[in-house]
Design a protein around this motif. Structure first.
Motif, mmCIF file in Angstrom:
data_model
loop_
_atom_site.group_PDB
_atom_site.id
_atom_site.type_symbol
_atom_site.label_atom_id
_atom_site.label_comp_id
_atom_site.label_asym_id
_atom_site.label_seq_id
_atom_site.Cartn_x
_atom_site.Cartn_y
_atom_site.Cartn_z
ATOM 1 N N ARG A 181 0.934 -1.175 -0.044
ATOM 2 C CA ARG A 181 0.059 -0.197 -0.026
ATOM 3 C C ARG A 181 0.792 1.315 0.111
ATOM 4 N N SER A 184 0.425 7.609 3.385
ATOM 5 C CA SER A 184 -0.598 8.777 3.103
ATOM 6 C C SER A 184 0.312 10.102 3.070
ATOM 7 N N TYR A 287 -4.402 0.622 7.514
ATOM 8 C CA TYR A 287 -3.975 1.788 6.522
ATOM 9 C C TYR A 287 -3.012 2.724 7.223
ATOM 10 N N THR A 314 -12.891 4.564 6.738
ATOM 11 C CA THR A 314 -12.375 3.420 6.239
ATOM 12 C C THR A 314 -13.801 2.292 6.346
ATOM 13 N N GLU A 317 -11.276 -2.469 7.054
ATOM 14 C CA GLU A 317 -9.791 -2.075 6.933
ATOM 15 C C GLU A 317 -9.266 -3.402 7.667
ATOM 16 N N PRO A 548 2.592 1.855 5.672
ATOM 17 C CA PRO A 548 1.549 1.330 5.219
ATOM 18 C C PRO A 548 1.361 -0.183 5.079
#
Length: 583
Positions: A181, A184, A287, A314, A317, A548
């Motif tokens: 992933r 952010s 996340y 979310t 998740e 992530p």
């Protein structure tokens, strides 16, 4: 004239004979040495055809290596199998070996009577006389359709009686490729790494804090519409309608009330409930997210960036098979994590505004809404009360540390017994498609919410552990009496623009936290630890980033202007895109 073969062999020197040389180092009284127990009986000297129980040559036996019995092996005890003579073989024992699973279903247990367990469970189910088994999941705090409180039961063969179909979640999870992933925020080379903390260390932190006290209150509240507590008829499901109301999500350092309290020296740490709940529930997150920490003198402000990841709601998740990104092969655009987060945020905004009675009375707080300006706003303010509350995080009397947090309350209702006002927080869980990838084995809410409410709630606790924990922490911080949870589903599973409200369930926040095994003392320990790390440094900006792909938090010290450059770059990227849309 010709010599016989016997004479030729007799004439050869002894050193040229065939076979290994005879030495006394590896022999014991003329017999090859092999360790064995005195109770073992000798058979053949060597046996290279001995098959193990797994069918592999030379790797089996009664005492073959097994990680479960590695501490119970006896040196030399397995050597008896090497000397034992195998049974006589004949054509009747010949069979064809195939690695294809038998597709014939037995009477119990599905294919081959195999009973599978989820990961992390100890032991197996106690089998009955017919080859079946029965097990139960962890206590979930609700009631199943069969009347057993707080359990998800399974029938014989390992099939769930909750009605979920499809693959067995948790099976061969070790064989799945790791997901990569995106973070952010992009970590720059000039950022200095202050500390890296893994979740195991965070989970051991602990700090007992008081229940807090109100410093001041702002805004107003409408009364909750109790008709939503009744189970709607399928033919008359309540639609979720868009309700445009002015709602604000101002960060701590930009809040005028918090700035005034900071100038008065009311506390050391200042935050909003959204940011504080994310930090307190960090160990449940999957996340990536980030929190901006600003130190000014002896004050700490826990801030967020504009359009930060923690502002979005979310979906699934924490599911064992979470929704996949488009880059991972998910071609269903509306069921990808970013689209699901936007849908869930939209649902929560409209649901909280729809379930209140705006035509009736309202409860005014001590002060008006600090963010609403009637001369500039075109929409009326939403039902929202802001409670600024103070908590004591001191570890000793010599160095007191206090925290001020801005909490939010969504509605109010009359107590049916005493008639007093009860404060409520209103949230909504959303169902996108129980049969789609990423659903986490969720039940069909339309058919199971009424009959198996406990199973539905237990599944949501598992798939949305971080989200539900954050909502519970926000309710406890605001000291609300009740937390109303709405269950909203798509009118059509293939479209994400129309939704219906299937029901609303209320819980006391403290009781819900116990069901989720949520520890507030651990959350306060995390907050105090991160604050102490920043207080040990000089004035400036820090950013706390959740990795992530790993269960790790990293604290960076950011040079002045670095985060502002990221915001300017994002604005520059958005302007050309907006111009293209207008063209």
């Amino acid at each position: 004239m010709s010599e016989s073969l016997a004479d030729i062999i007799a004439g050869l020197p002894k050193s040229d004979t065939w076979g290994p040389t005879t030495t006394s180092e590896t022999m014991l009284n003329g017999v090859p040495y092999q360790p064995f127990s005195k109770s073992d009986k000798l058979g053949r000297m060597a046996d290279w055809t001995n098959d193990g129980k797994d069918g592999r040559d030379g790797r089996g036996g009664r005492m073959q290596y097994n990680r479960n019995y590695r501490d119970q092996q006896v040196y030399g005890a397995s050597s008896a199998s090497l000397f034992a003579a195998p049974a006589a073989e004949d054509e009747a024992s010949f069979s064809v070996v195939s690695n294809v699973r038998d597709s014939i279903k037995t009477r119990f247990g599905g294919r081959g009577g195999v009973f599978t367990r989820g990961r992390g469970q100890r032991g197996g189910a106690r089998g009955d006389s017919r080859g079946g088994g029965r097990t139960q999941q962890l206590r979930s705090g609700g009631r199943q359709g069969g009347g057993q409180p707080g359990y998800n039961s399974y029938d014989r063969g390992g099939r769930s009686n909750t009605g979920a179909r499809g693959r067995r979640f948790g099976w061969k999870d070790y064989d799945k490729p790791a997901r990569n992933r995106d973070a952010s925020i992009n970590v720059k080379a000039e950022w200095e790494l202050v500390e890296e903390i893994d979740f195991n260390r965070l989970g051991k932190l602990n700090l007992e804090a008081d229940s807090g006290e109100d410093v001041d209150t702002y805004g107003f509240l409408y009364y909750y519409d109790r008709s939503y507590d009744k189970q709607p008829v399928k033919s008359a499901e309540k639609k979720l309608n868009p309700v445009d109301r002015a709602v604000y999500n101002v960060t701590a350092s930009s809040d005028p009330v918090i700035q005034d309290l900071a100038d008065k020296g009311e506390a050391t740490i200042f935050a909003t409930d959204s940011v504080l709940s994310m930090l307190m529930c960090a160990t449940r997150s999957v996340y990536s997210w980030d929190i901006v920490i600003v130190r000014q003198g002896n004050k700490i402000f826990l801030d967020k960036r504009d359009n930060a990841a923690l502002d979005m709601v979310t979906v699934n998740e924490n599911a064992a098979d979470a929704p996949m990104e488009g880059t991972e092969g998910n071609k269903d655009g509306i069921n990808q994590p970013p689209a699901l987060a936007e849908e869930a945020t939209y649902i929560n905004h409209n649901f909280a505004n729809q379930v209140v009675l705006e035509s009736g009375q309202k409860v005014e707080m001590a002060n008006p809404n600090p963010f609403y300006n009637a001369s500039e706003e075109t929409e009326p303010p939403a039902s929202k009360a802001y409670k600024y509350r103070k908590f004591d995080l001191s570890t000793n009397d010599e160095a007191p540390v206090y925290l001020v947090v801005r909490t939010e309350v969504d509605a109010v209702q009359k107590n049916s017994t005493t008639g007093e006002n009860q404060f409520l927080t209103v949230r909504a869980l959303n169902e996108f498609d129980s049969k789609a990838q990423g659903s986490g084995g969720a039940l069909d809410w339309r058919s199971k919410l009424l009959s198996q409410r406990g199973a539905v709630v237990a599944t949501e606790m598992k798939n949305n552990s971080c989200k539900l924990a954050r909502w519970t922490v926000q309710s406890i911080l605001a000291k609300t009496d009740m937390m109303k949870m709405g269950f909203v589903s798509r009118a059509n599973a293939k479209a994400n623009d129309r939704h219906v409200v299937l029901g609303v369930i209320g819980w006391k926040p403290v009781d819900f936290a116990k069901q989720m095994n949520l520890s507030l003392s651990n959350g306060w320990g995390i907050v105090r630890t991160i604050a102490d790390m920043c207080l040990a440094r000089g004035d400036g900006k820090f950013i706390l980033v959740k990795d992530p792909n790993k269960n790790v938090l990293r604290l960076y010290e950011v040079p002045s202007g670095s985060l502002d450059e990221d915001t300017d770059d994002a604005d520059d990227d958005e302007e050309p895109a907006a111009q293209e849309e207008q063209e």
